[in-house]
Design a protein around this motif. Sequence first.
Motif, PDB file in Angstrom:
ATOM      1  N   GLN A  24      -8.485   0.470   0.242  1.00 16.44           N
ATOM      2  CA  GLN A  24      -8.479  -0.975   0.935  1.00 16.44           C
ATOM      3  C   GLN A  24      -9.235  -0.651   1.863  1.00 16.44           C
ATOM      4  O   GLN A  24     -10.515  -1.667   1.935  1.00 16.44           O
ATOM      5  N   ASP A  50      -6.130  -0.736  -4.751  1.00 14.83           N
ATOM      6  CA  ASP A  50      -5.550  -1.421  -3.355  1.00 14.83           C
ATOM      7  C   ASP A  50      -6.335  -3.122  -2.476  1.00 14.83           C
ATOM      8  O   ASP A  50      -7.467  -2.093  -1.980  1.00 14.83           O
ATOM      9  N   GLU A  51      -6.324  -4.325  -2.916  1.00 14.26           N
ATOM     10  CA  GLU A  51      -7.165  -5.000  -2.295  1.00 14.26           C
ATOM     11  C   GLU A  51      -8.173  -5.043  -2.878  1.00 14.26           C
ATOM     12  O   GLU A  51      -9.394  -4.417  -2.144  1.00 14.26           O
ATOM     13  N   SER A  66       1.003  -1.231   0.579  1.00 14.77           N
ATOM     14  CA  SER A  66       0.324  -0.227   0.180  1.00 14.77           C
ATOM     15  C   SER A  66       0.985   1.381  -0.030  1.00 14.77           C
ATOM     16  O   SER A  66       0.568   2.351  -0.199  1.00 14.77           O
TER      17      SER A  66
HETATM   18 MG    MG Z   1      -1.898  -2.510   2.374  1.00 12.60          MG
END
Ligand code: MG
Lengths: 295, 369
Positions: B94, B170-171, B45
């Motif tokens: 995220q 991000d994810e 991240s």
């Molecule tokens: Mg992360």
Amino acid sequence: MQNDIARSKEAQQAQTVRVKPRWHMTVLHIVYYLIMIAFLVFYMLPFWGTVMTSFKTNSEVMTTTPIMPPRQWTLEGYASAMEELGQPLMTSLLVTLFGAAGSVFLGSICAYGLSKWKFRFNNVFFIALVAATYLPFQAILIPLLQTINALDLYDNVWGLVLVHTVFGMPMCTVMMRGYYADVPDALIRQAMIDGNGVWQIYRKIVVPNTKIATITVFVFQCTSIWNEMLFALVLGGYDSKPATIALNELAGTMAAEFNVQMAGSLILALPVLVLYIFMGKYLISGQMSGAVTAS
Amino acid sequence: MASIQIKDMSVSYNKGKSYVLDKLNLDIKDGEFCVFLGPSGCGKSTAMHCIAGLLHPASGEIRFGDTVMTRAGAKGRDKIFVPPQERNIAMVFQEYALYPNMTVRENMSFALKTKKAPKDEIEKRVSYMAQMLSIEQLLDRRPAELSGGQRQRVALGRALVRDPQVFLLDEPLGNLDAKLRDQVRYELKKIQLQLGITTIYVTHDQTEAMTMADHIVLMKDGHIMQQGTPNELYDHPENEFVAGFLGTPQINIFSCEVRDDVLDAGDFRLRIPQELRASLAPYAGKRVDLGIRPSDFELASSQENAIAAHVDSIEPLGDAYLIYVRIGEKVVVFKYTGEHAPQDRELLLTANMKKLHLFDPQTQERINQ
Ligand SMILES: [Mg+2]
Ligand SMILES: Nc1ncnc2c1ncn2[C@@H]1O[C@H](COP(=O)(O)OP(=O)(O)O)[C@@H](O)[C@H]1O
């Protein structure tokens, strides 16, 4: 979140229904209520007396105790009070609305900068503002009066507006900074990614998501400006005399006309009371739910 | 659209006391689907936030195409920092970061509105993307009224409606259930191919990385352990960490001694094949780590190189069986693709000698080519 609360409330209700009241519980409850009623009477009695007296004629004020209801209801007191308070109330209204709006606006911008952006001496600014909220007004009264005189704003509504804006700003900043800290930084970052600059983020994200905070701080400011006497007395002069000062003069000039004084007090207290009643519904939290993951 | 170049980028959250990313170098080609893969906390991240312009690295340079976006650590006028709102990127955080005061539709239109795109164009894109992600029926709801998975899809849709230089995700599928994840993964890959926009995708899930990536960057503790295509990383891991991180179930590692022309693991011996002789020559008399993937075992048909194994348990996968066997004291996983699970408790296995992975136990680096 709200669901959870609703569910736990249901659970509580279910439990209270199931518990059978035992005799000593009942006695305890009665004692609780007696104590609460005693306190209620203690707190409400002066208010009750004020209301009753305000509806009496001047002669009845002399002959009855304050808590007795009037034998003959009359608005005489209110009429006389309004004669004296009419103009000052308008002054108070103007000063309060503009003063509160000004300080909330400036405070909000300061708070946004302080809570959401890093800059050099960030902390120094904040500490200075906190210190300013503790500043005793008496200490700066003379220089302030001179400044206002120099600006030719003595005995002027806008002079009072200016002073209240400036002196309300630190408190507004400190309060709003707390609320803005709850706006997730992820939202600010997302808004940047979405192409927004500092002011657009303020306007489109921070302000709309902190309406309740703004209203709360605004109401707080309104109340304190509306009830304020020191600046009003020193800077208000004669033509732009706020209602608090006028009310005080009621007591001074018309000795023993308690019905008029009580009516005046109630008139003065009414707007604040109404404001608080209406604000109640805004004090529901949960504004930010759904913004970011709970982790 | 742009390629992304990162040169010697270091990031510290505590003014240089420790570095979360240490001299990172990276080249992402135009239109590529690049996956940052690695365990939680390895700095994926952080790297992404630097690319987005949300973090200032301590030193290093980031370019989109020929344009320098960040140049840190330089003196005076050489310092360059393009603020995030001018980088033309779309990003999924995220934490989703949906605007709570806006409906799903407003959330998805927000960036396009900011760019003053025409109204009907916005309308068209939002409804197309909503359909792709099956969130049409949610368009008029607010984020608070959505489940975690729905929020995540909205966040993804909000990024995908845009027409940026770079997608940073991000994810983005972390909170979806397995079935939905497969479906959204497929849609996402399709959309990315269609748009041809350079994409960086962060995940800790190796399956996601293997299935979607053109290029995987496998990270650990702020360093790149290996980068390349999914097959390169899987078939040719450069160190034991990469070998262990990719592939489920995990690769089996045996500590072996190199003796004459055999690898001696104690409980079994393998004759060293011709093509490994040269790389193993310096290790004569020393120990090496031997990695064999569960799918690289099979039932032995002859005694040569056979490994005696005792069956512990069998897990049917539907199309295959995972057989947990004991070789000596060591528990080893073997993926068996036959029709029926073997009945015997005692098996003879052989390893695919072409797919052995040898590592130096000290440096953890790969030995064989
Ligand atoms: Mg992360
Ligand atoms: N805002 C921050 N302040 C200090 N340390 C941070 C911050 N954000 C992340 N870190 C640290 O940096 C490392 C990498 O974090 P991160 O990039 O979020 O990892 P990943 O996304 O790979 O899980 C972690 O050790 C984390 O604790």
